[in-house]
Scaffold this motif. Structure first.
Motif, PDB file in Angstrom:
ATOM      1  N   GLY A  34      19.719  -1.446  50.420  1.00 25.42           N
ATOM      2  CA  GLY A  34      19.838  -1.972  51.767  1.00 25.42           C
ATOM      3  C   GLY A  34      18.536  -2.041  52.537  1.00 25.42           C
ATOM      4  O   GLY A  34      18.461  -2.689  53.575  1.00 25.42           O
ATOM      5  N   VAL A  35      17.493  -1.376  52.052  1.00 33.40           N
ATOM      6  CA  VAL A  35      16.211  -1.391  52.761  1.00 33.40           C
ATOM      7  C   VAL A  35      15.508  -2.714  52.486  1.00 33.40           C
ATOM      8  O   VAL A  35      15.332  -3.105  51.332  1.00 33.40           O
ATOM      9  N   SER A  36      15.121  -3.396  53.554  1.00 32.64           N
ATOM     10  CA  SER A  36      14.440  -4.678  53.387  1.00 32.64           C
ATOM     11  C   SER A  36      12.946  -4.598  53.691  1.00 32.64           C
ATOM     12  O   SER A  36      12.178  -5.426  53.218  1.00 32.64           O
ATOM     13  N   GLN A  37      12.541  -3.585  54.476  1.00 31.50           N
ATOM     14  CA  GLN A  37      11.118  -3.465  54.818  1.00 31.50           C
ATOM     15  C   GLN A  37      10.811  -2.033  55.221  1.00 31.50           C
ATOM     16  O   GLN A  37      11.628  -1.374  55.880  1.00 31.50           O
ATOM     17  N   VAL A  38       9.621  -1.562  54.832  1.00 31.97           N
ATOM     18  CA  VAL A  38       9.141  -0.241  55.225  1.00 31.97           C
ATOM     19  C   VAL A  38       7.716  -0.399  55.718  1.00 31.97           C
ATOM     20  O   VAL A  38       6.882  -0.991  55.032  1.00 31.97           O
ATOM     21  N   GLU A  39       7.460   0.101  56.914  1.00 28.99           N
ATOM     22  CA  GLU A  39       6.106   0.086  57.467  1.00 28.99           C
ATOM     23  C   GLU A  39       5.725   1.520  57.796  1.00 28.99           C
ATOM     24  O   GLU A  39       6.438   2.202  58.523  1.00 28.99           O
ATOM     25  N   VAL A  40       4.594   1.970  57.235  1.00 25.80           N
ATOM     26  CA  VAL A  40       4.132   3.333  57.448  1.00 25.80           C
ATOM     27  C   VAL A  40       2.847   3.294  58.266  1.00 25.80           C
ATOM     28  O   VAL A  40       1.899   2.606  57.913  1.00 25.80           O
ATOM     29  N   ASP A  41       2.826   4.059  59.368  1.00 23.10           N
ATOM     30  CA  ASP A  41       1.626   4.211  60.187  1.00 23.10           C
ATOM     31  C   ASP A  41       1.050   5.586  59.882  1.00 23.10           C
ATOM     32  O   ASP A  41       1.552   6.604  60.360  1.00 23.10           O
ATOM     33  N   LEU A  42       0.015   5.608  59.073  1.00 28.69           N
ATOM     34  CA  LEU A  42      -0.584   6.860  58.626  1.00 28.69           C
ATOM     35  C   LEU A  42      -1.069   7.707  59.803  1.00 28.69           C
ATOM     36  O   LEU A  42      -0.854   8.922  59.835  1.00 28.69           O
ATOM     37  N   ALA A  43      -1.689   7.081  60.782  1.00 28.21           N
ATOM     38  CA  ALA A  43      -2.263   7.825  61.910  1.00 28.21           C
ATOM     39  C   ALA A  43      -1.216   8.600  62.694  1.00 28.21           C
ATOM     40  O   ALA A  43      -1.441   9.744  63.095  1.00 28.21           O
ATOM     41  N   SER A  44      -0.063   8.007  62.897  1.00 26.02           N
ATOM     42  CA  SER A  44       0.979   8.657  63.699  1.00 26.02           C
ATOM     43  C   SER A  44       2.018   9.379  62.848  1.00 26.02           C
ATOM     44  O   SER A  44       2.781  10.198  63.364  1.00 26.02           O
ATOM     45  N   GLY A  45       2.074   9.045  61.566  1.00 28.59           N
ATOM     46  CA  GLY A  45       3.096   9.617  60.703  1.00 28.59           C
ATOM     47  C   GLY A  45       4.450   8.943  60.849  1.00 28.59           C
ATOM     48  O   GLY A  45       5.446   9.403  60.311  1.00 28.59           O
ATOM     49  N   LYS A  46       4.487   7.837  61.573  1.00 26.80           N
ATOM     50  CA  LYS A  46       5.739   7.112  61.805  1.00 26.80           C
ATOM     51  C   LYS A  46       6.043   6.182  60.628  1.00 26.80           C
ATOM     52  O   LYS A  46       5.149   5.508  60.110  1.00 26.80           O
ATOM     53  N   VAL A  47       7.316   6.188  60.239  1.00 33.73           N
ATOM     54  CA  VAL A  47       7.782   5.292  59.188  1.00 33.73           C
ATOM     55  C   VAL A  47       8.908   4.461  59.786  1.00 33.73           C
ATOM     56  O   VAL A  47       9.918   5.001  60.239  1.00 33.73           O
ATOM     57  N   HIS A  48       8.715   3.144  59.810  1.00 33.55           N
ATOM     58  CA  HIS A  48       9.702   2.210  60.352  1.00 33.55           C
ATOM     59  C   HIS A  48      10.445   1.599  59.170  1.00 33.55           C
ATOM     60  O   HIS A  48       9.827   0.982  58.295  1.00 33.55           O
ATOM     61  N   VAL A  49      11.763   1.801  59.151  1.00 29.38           N
ATOM     62  CA  VAL A  49      12.594   1.352  58.036  1.00 29.38           C
ATOM     63  C   VAL A  49      13.567   0.295  58.546  1.00 29.38           C
ATOM     64  O   VAL A  49      14.391   0.568  59.415  1.00 29.38           O
ATOM     65  N   THR A  50      13.466  -0.905  58.008  1.00 31.58           N
ATOM     66  CA  THR A  50      14.369  -1.994  58.360  1.00 31.58           C
ATOM     67  C   THR A  50      15.382  -2.141  57.237  1.00 31.58           C
ATOM     68  O   THR A  50      15.020  -2.197  56.068  1.00 31.58           O
ATOM     69  N   THR A  51      16.667  -2.187  57.632  1.00 27.45           N
ATOM     70  CA  THR A  51      17.738  -2.246  56.642  1.00 27.45           C
ATOM     71  C   THR A  51      18.675  -3.409  56.903  1.00 27.45           C
ATOM     72  O   THR A  51      18.821  -3.864  58.032  1.00 27.45           O
ATOM     73  N   ARG A  52      19.312  -3.849  55.830  1.00 30.97           N
ATOM     74  CA  ARG A  52      20.336  -4.893  55.900  1.00 30.97           C
ATOM     75  C   ARG A  52      21.725  -4.285  55.942  1.00 30.97           C
ATOM     76  O   ARG A  52      22.702  -4.979  56.156  1.00 30.97           O
ATOM     77  N   GLN A  53      21.822  -2.995  55.663  1.00 38.00           N
ATOM     78  CA  GLN A  53      23.094  -2.275  55.699  1.00 38.00           C
ATOM     79  C   GLN A  53      22.788  -0.855  56.146  1.00 38.00           C
ATOM     80  O   GLN A  53      21.655  -0.395  56.010  1.00 38.00           O
ATOM     81  N   PRO A  54      23.774  -0.154  56.662  1.00 38.80           N
ATOM     82  CA  PRO A  54      23.513   1.197  57.161  1.00 38.80           C
ATOM     83  C   PRO A  54      23.042   2.152  56.056  1.00 38.80           C
ATOM     84  O   PRO A  54      23.546   2.106  54.931  1.00 38.80           O
ATOM     85  N   ILE A  55      22.058   2.978  56.394  1.00 37.42           N
ATOM     86  CA  ILE A  55      21.642   4.076  55.533  1.00 37.42           C
ATOM     87  C   ILE A  55      21.605   5.322  56.406  1.00 37.42           C
ATOM     88  O   ILE A  55      21.486   5.229  57.634  1.00 37.42           O
ATOM     89  N   THR A  56      21.693   6.473  55.787  1.00 36.49           N
ATOM     90  CA  THR A  56      21.712   7.719  56.540  1.00 36.49           C
ATOM     91  C   THR A  56      20.326   8.340  56.599  1.00 36.49           C
ATOM     92  O   THR A  56      19.464   8.063  55.745  1.00 36.49           O
ATOM     93  N   THR A  57      20.138   9.196  57.584  1.00 33.50           N
ATOM     94  CA  THR A  57      18.886   9.948  57.674  1.00 33.50           C
ATOM     95  C   THR A  57      18.709  10.793  56.421  1.00 33.50           C
ATOM     96  O   THR A  57      17.583  10.952  55.931  1.00 33.50           O
ATOM     97  N   GLN A  58      19.803  11.324  55.890  1.00 32.04           N
ATOM     98  CA  GLN A  58      19.726  12.143  54.676  1.00 32.04           C
ATOM     99  C   GLN A  58      19.183  11.339  53.500  1.00 32.04           C
ATOM    100  O   GLN A  58      18.383  11.846  52.716  1.00 32.04           O
ATOM    101  N   GLN A  59      19.575  10.081  53.380  1.00 32.24           N
ATOM    102  CA  GLN A  59      19.044   9.240  52.304  1.00 32.24           C
ATOM    103  C   GLN A  59      17.532   9.069  52.458  1.00 32.24           C
ATOM    104  O   GLN A  59      16.793   9.148  51.475  1.00 32.24           O
ATOM    105  N   VAL A  60      17.091   8.835  53.689  1.00 30.43           N
ATOM    106  CA  VAL A  60      15.657   8.682  53.935  1.00 30.43           C
ATOM    107  C   VAL A  60      14.946  10.009  53.670  1.00 30.43           C
ATOM    108  O   VAL A  60      13.884  10.049  53.043  1.00 30.43           O
TER     109      VAL A  60
END
Length: 72
Positions: A34-60
Motif C-alpha cells: 500500500g505504500v506509494s511513496q517514502v520521503e526521508v528528511d535526514l536532518a529532522s529525522g522525519k519520514v513521510h509515508v504516502t499510502t494508497r491503503q491504510p497501514i498501521t504505525t506498528q507496520q511502519v
C-alpha cells in the motif's frame, strides 16, 4: 478510502546519520503493501509515508526496525 485516494503520515525516526540510513529506511518502508511513496528528511529525522491503503504505525515501526532504526 477509495483506490484513487492517498494519505500521508509523518513519523519521527531516531538513529539515522547518513545517506545509507535514508536508503535503508526508504527501502524497508517502501516494501510495505500500500505504500506509494517514502520521503526521508535526514536532518529532522522525519519520514513521510504516502499510502494508497491504510497501514498501521506498528507496520511502519517494524519496517523501520528491520532497517536498524526505531520510531521516536
Amino acid at each position: 478510502m477509495t483506490p484513487a485516494e492517498t494519505t500521508t503520515q509523518t513519523y519521527d525516526v531516531v538513529g539515522m546519520t547518513c545517506d545509507h540510513c535514508v536508503r535503508s529506511v526508504t527501502e524497508e518502508v517502501s516494501a510495505l503493501d500500500g505504500v506509494s511513496q517514502v520521503e526521508v528528511d535526514l536532518a529532522s529525522g522525519k519520514v513521510h509515508v504516502t499510502t494508497r491503503q491504510p497501514i498501521t504505525t506498528q507496520q511502519v515501526r517494524e519496517a523501520v526496525a528491520e532497517a536498524g532504526y526505531q520510531l521516536a
